[in-house]
Design a protein around this motif. Structure first.
Motif, short mmCIF file in Angstrom:
data_model
loop_
_atom_site.label_atom_id
_atom_site.label_comp_id
_atom_site.label_asym_id
_atom_site.label_seq_id
_atom_site.Cartn_x
_atom_site.Cartn_y
_atom_site.Cartn_z
N GLY A 81 -49.08 -8.11 13.44
CA GLY A 81 -49.52 -6.80 13.16
C GLY A 81 -50.54 -6.64 12.07
O GLY A 81 -50.90 -5.26 12.19
N LEU A 196 -40.23 -8.46 11.14
CA LEU A 196 -40.96 -7.58 11.98
C LEU A 196 -42.56 -7.72 11.77
O LEU A 196 -43.47 -7.42 12.63
CB LEU A 196 -40.71 -5.92 11.66
CG LEU A 196 -39.36 -5.58 11.93
CD1 LEU A 196 -38.99 -4.19 11.29
CD2 LEU A 196 -38.89 -5.75 13.20
N TYR A 198 -46.16 -7.05 10.01
CA TYR A 198 -46.83 -5.67 9.45
C TYR A 198 -46.56 -4.47 10.35
O TYR A 198 -47.09 -4.67 11.55
CB TYR A 198 -48.23 -5.89 9.07
CG TYR A 198 -48.51 -6.94 7.88
CD1 TYR A 198 -48.52 -6.61 6.67
CD2 TYR A 198 -48.64 -8.29 8.14
CE1 TYR A 198 -48.68 -7.40 5.75
CE2 TYR A 198 -48.66 -9.30 7.36
CZ TYR A 198 -48.90 -8.90 5.86
OH TYR A 198 -49.08 -10.15 4.99
N PHE A 199 -45.99 -3.64 9.86
CA PHE A 199 -45.65 -2.36 11.01
C PHE A 199 -46.10 -1.11 10.38
O PHE A 199 -45.69 0.13 11.04
CB PHE A 199 -44.25 -2.40 11.15
CG PHE A 199 -43.23 -2.34 9.85
CD1 PHE A 199 -42.77 -0.77 9.78
CD2 PHE A 199 -42.76 -3.15 9.10
CE1 PHE A 199 -42.02 -0.72 8.58
CE2 PHE A 199 -42.05 -2.94 8.11
CZ PHE A 199 -41.51 -1.69 7.91
N LEU A 210 -46.37 4.73 10.38
CA LEU A 210 -45.77 3.58 11.08
C LEU A 210 -46.95 3.22 12.19
O LEU A 210 -47.74 4.19 12.88
CB LEU A 210 -44.62 4.01 12.16
CG LEU A 210 -43.45 4.18 10.92
CD1 LEU A 210 -42.26 4.38 12.05
CD2 LEU A 210 -43.27 2.71 10.50
N ASP A 211 -47.14 1.93 12.80
CA ASP A 211 -47.76 1.57 13.76
C ASP A 211 -47.14 1.72 14.97
O ASP A 211 -46.35 1.05 15.91
CB ASP A 211 -48.17 -0.18 13.77
CG ASP A 211 -49.06 -0.30 14.73
OD1 ASP A 211 -49.58 0.30 15.65
OD2 ASP A 211 -48.99 -1.77 15.15
N ARG A 214 -46.66 0.34 18.51
CA ARG A 214 -46.04 -0.87 18.72
C ARG A 214 -44.76 -0.95 18.16
O ARG A 214 -44.02 -2.18 18.03
CB ARG A 214 -47.02 -1.96 18.18
CG ARG A 214 -48.41 -1.85 18.88
CD ARG A 214 -49.37 -2.78 18.22
NE ARG A 214 -50.86 -2.56 18.87
CZ ARG A 214 -51.66 -1.45 18.62
NH1 ARG A 214 -51.24 -0.41 17.56
NH2 ARG A 214 -52.81 -1.46 19.16
N VAL A 215 -44.41 -0.10 17.07
CA VAL A 215 -43.05 -0.13 16.50
C VAL A 215 -42.16 1.09 16.73
O VAL A 215 -43.06 2.13 16.55
CB VAL A 215 -43.55 -0.43 14.77
CG1 VAL A 215 -42.00 -0.46 14.36
CG2 VAL A 215 -44.18 -1.75 14.85
N PHE A 226 -35.48 -0.87 13.57
CA PHE A 226 -36.86 -1.02 14.02
C PHE A 226 -36.93 -1.82 15.03
O PHE A 226 -36.01 -2.79 15.27
CB PHE A 226 -37.95 -1.28 12.83
CG PHE A 226 -38.17 -0.48 11.83
CD1 PHE A 226 -39.31 0.24 11.80
CD2 PHE A 226 -37.30 -0.49 10.75
CE1 PHE A 226 -39.57 1.24 10.82
CE2 PHE A 226 -37.42 0.48 9.73
CZ PHE A 226 -38.64 1.35 9.77
N LEU A 228 -39.93 -3.88 18.04
CA LEU A 228 -41.12 -4.02 18.34
C LEU A 228 -41.37 -3.69 19.73
O LEU A 228 -40.69 -4.29 20.55
CB LEU A 228 -41.45 -5.62 17.97
CG LEU A 228 -41.47 -5.92 16.59
CD1 LEU A 228 -41.56 -7.46 16.33
CD2 LEU A 228 -42.31 -5.00 15.63
#
Length: 262
Positions: A81, A196, A198-199, A210-211, A214-215, A226, A228
């Motif tokens: 990530g 996880l 990098y998120f 937050l990404d 993807r998360v 969380f 993925l």
């Protein structure tokens, strides 16, 4: 609240991940069946554990059971990530060498944007060996005038810079990664977790984004959990981060996407 279109997309992606995990991954099939869980909510009358979330220590011990029945990757990638969140946190010039400084990261990131390259430095071995391939590559890049960005925890970044020649240490850019429990550690950086990867990242609006494509994140009585959304193996669904951090998921007033608010 999140804009309706964003909330629907986010929730739908989460439901698909949960359904796939329940149908195909041994760990979740067994655990959730005992909890009475078949969807993102518990069956009425069944309490479950942590509202259906799971402690990271348990997932680490049983990673082989997080692989779908059809097969897949068994390796946890703590560098996952980074390439996705890096442009959110920092404008990175083409040709930049991205160095992860973390003893828990064994391999370079594989998802960096085109034009960037990466390597990994173990800060715990710097005192005994400053001639490792990654350190030599870093120093060489600095001497050639190439941009270098180092990513890691505050202490690890400081340890790296103290081990480098002074002229090299002053010419590299630093980007700290922070856990959910360290959001007050400074007004910049990227969010990281050993499981996880990098998120998320601190954006120019002054919030931890937050990404979200993807998360997924949701509140439980034990803290934020969380998921993925795009990783198929090993599947990580409803993971309690940092032993359970009580924070809020809110919409960013400027961007309309999910942010973490302590």
């Amino acid at each position: 609240m999140l804009p309706r279109s964003t909330a629907v997309l986010w929730r739908s992606a989460y439901r698909r991940a949960v359904l796939s995990a329940f149908n195909t991954v041994p760990f979740y099939r067994e655990r959730w069946a005992l909890d009475g869980r078949t969807e993102p909510t518990l069956v009425p009358g069944r309490k479950g554990r942590h509202d259906g979330a799971t402690e990271p220590e348990l997932l680490t011990r049983t990673v082989v059971d997080l692989v779908p029945l059809a097969g897949g990757e068994t390796r946890i990638d703590p560098a996952r990530g980074l390439g996705r969140v890096l442009p959110t946190a920092r404008r990175v010039r083409p040709g930049t060498l991205v160095v992860i400084v973390d003893p828990a990261v064994p391999t370079p990131p594989v998802d960096l944007p085109r034009g960037l390259r990466g390597c990994v430095v173990n800060p715990e071995t710097l005192a005994d060996d400053t001639s490792s391939g990654a350190v030599v590559e870093l120093v060489s890049a600095v001497r050639r005038g190439e941009p270098v960005l180092v990513v890691g925890g505050d202490k690890d970044l400081a340890r790296l810079c103290s081990a480098l020649p002074q002229e090299s240490a002053h010419r590299i850019d630093r980007l700290p990664h922070r856990s959910l429990s360290e959001l007050d550690g400074g007004p910049y950086g990227v969010l990281h977790d050993p499981l996880l990867g990098y998120f998320g990242a601190f954006r120019e609006c002054g919030r931890w984004h937050l990404d979200w494509r993807r998360v997924y994140a949701r509140r439980t009585r034990s803290g934020l959990a969380f998921t993925l959304l795009t990783q198929r193996s090993p599947m990580l669904v409803d993971v309690l981060v940092d032993g359970g951090v009580r924070a809020e998921i809110r919409p960013c007033p400027r961007h309309g996407t999910p942010v973490v608010s302590p």
